[in-house]
Design an enzyme around this catalytic site. Structure first.
Site, short mmCIF file in Angstrom:
data_model
loop_
_atom_site.label_atom_id
_atom_site.label_comp_id
_atom_site.label_asym_id
_atom_site.label_seq_id
_atom_site.Cartn_x
_atom_site.Cartn_y
_atom_site.Cartn_z
N THR A 17 0.82 -1.21 0.00
CA THR A 17 0.00 0.00 0.00
C THR A 17 0.85 1.26 0.00
O THR A 17 0.32 2.37 0.02
CB THR A 17 -0.92 0.03 1.23
N SER A 42 0.24 -5.84 3.66
CA SER A 42 0.67 -4.70 4.48
C SER A 42 -0.09 -4.71 5.79
O SER A 42 -1.07 -5.44 5.95
CB SER A 42 0.45 -3.37 3.74
N ARG A 43 0.36 -3.87 6.72
CA ARG A 43 -0.26 -3.87 8.05
C ARG A 43 -1.24 -2.72 8.25
O ARG A 43 -1.85 -2.62 9.31
CB ARG A 43 0.83 -3.81 9.12
N LYS A 135 20.80 5.11 0.84
CA LYS A 135 21.29 5.28 2.22
C LYS A 135 21.92 4.01 2.78
O LYS A 135 22.56 4.04 3.84
CB LYS A 135 20.15 5.76 3.11
N THR A 199 17.85 21.99 4.55
CA THR A 199 18.77 21.47 5.56
C THR A 199 20.20 21.96 5.33
O THR A 199 20.88 22.38 6.25
CB THR A 199 18.74 19.93 5.58
#
Length: 339
Positions: A17, A42-43, A135, A199
């Site tokens: 989702t 999905s949860r 990342k 940032t």
């Protein structure tokens, strides 16, 4: 795909989702009508409810919606019963939230990855593609470290599969334009305030569209021999150029780098260069000890080894999108929000 390997296959998307899961669903339903079953795992029941309104099982016979958490092995194993292909997109991905909730991040991103691997082996899944992130390359934050661990687990899984025919591979890419929590929808909301928080003015990022992300996942699903970590050739952008494209009249206010955040992102380090090959549209970081013959792989894909010391970083990228190009991409992706 030239030879559609999805015909009459059952596919499960963990985190189905989310932004990429929804984009994958849309693309698969539109371009691969012969899919046997497409399971959204999905949860989040609310997101599943909303997605089921858009893609109801009454209209799309292949669709199934399965509430479950990748941290729950037994539930996941039940969901994988009869599944041929798994696209693993579920993750805890917000850097600053992971820094504050490290145990939860580890349970989802590392424990969840282990569960996907174990359940796939136990249920005779044929192919698994796991989503990674820039990342995970030389990580400095917990999120990146957990995703690097996840990458290593999926790559190593090819060594423990025995005589099973399953193939595990990984796709790694940069910021997905328009995904939940990404900078562009954030800036679009902030634009009305007249101030866009930056940032660091030197910050750069890789950029990939949702469609490009979808096609990369399907490319890995189709072509992976098992153990590859695919990296796309995509452009970089400067965060200040994104701000200028969205709010040219807005003040760009410097707020400082958040915990665990990099100024620039890498997708291939110089240490990875010794096992990295250029496949044309993508790079592939190959396993140091593959389960197949490396020369056969090179000949089949006409792969060219990159030079020793090669690194792929958002600040030294050869391809960039400028302010005008970013505007066009945003108008294409977010046209309903802009007009």
């Amino acid at each position: 795909m030239t030879n559609d390997i999805l015909n009459n296959k059952s596919i499960l998307i963990t985190g189905g989702t989310g932004s990429l899961g929804r984009a994958l669903t849309k693309y698969l339903l539109e371009n691969h009508p012969a899919i046997k079953r497409l399971v959204i795992y999905s949860r989040d029941e609310q997101k599943q409810f909303q997605m089921a309104q858009e893609y109801p099982e009454s209209q799309y016979a292949c669709m199934r919606y399965f509430i479950g958490d990748i941290r729950d092995y037994e539930r996941l194993k039940r969901a994988l019963n009869g599944i041929d292909y798994v696209i693993h997109a579920a993750a805890m991905k917000h850097v600053h939230i992971a820094e504050y909730n490290p145990d939860e991040c580890v349970k989802t991103n590392v424990g969840g990855a282990e569960n996907v691997i174990r359940a796939s082996l136990e249920t005779n899944v044929e192919r698994v593609v796991a989503l990674s992130t820039d990342k995970a390359c030389a990580p400095i934050n917990l999120y990146g470290a957990t995703k690097l661990t996840s990458d290593k687990l999926f790559i190593a899984a090819n060594k423990i599969k025995g005589n099973r025919k399953v193939r595990f591979s990984v796709v790694r890419y940069g910021n997905v334009m328009g995904s939940n929590g990404s900078v562009i929808p954030f800036f679009l909301k902030k634009r009305a305030e007249g101030v866009l928080p930056i940032t660091d003015p030197n910050m750069t990022r890789f950029n990939i569209t949702l469609l490009e992300g979808v096609k990369m996942v399907l490319h890995a699903l189709e072509t992976a021999w098992g153990g590859e970590l695919f990296v796309p050739k995509i452009p970089s952008y400067k965060i200040t150029d994104v701000a200028s494209a969205i709010g040219p009249e807005c003040e760009q206010r410097i707020i400082g780098v958040r915990p665990g955040e990099k100024i620039h992102e890498e997708m291939i380090t110089s240490s990875d260069s010794f096992t990295t090959y250029d496949l044309g549209k993508y790079y592939a970081i190959l396993p140091q000890v593959p389960v197949w013959n490396i020369n056969d792989y090179i000949n089949f894909f006409k792969a060219e080894k990159v030079k020793p010391g090669f690194r792929y970083s958002s600040d030294s990228n050869e391809e960039w999108v400028n302010v005008d190009a970013i505007k066009m991409l945003i108008e294409t992706t977010f046209i309903s929000r802009l007009y």
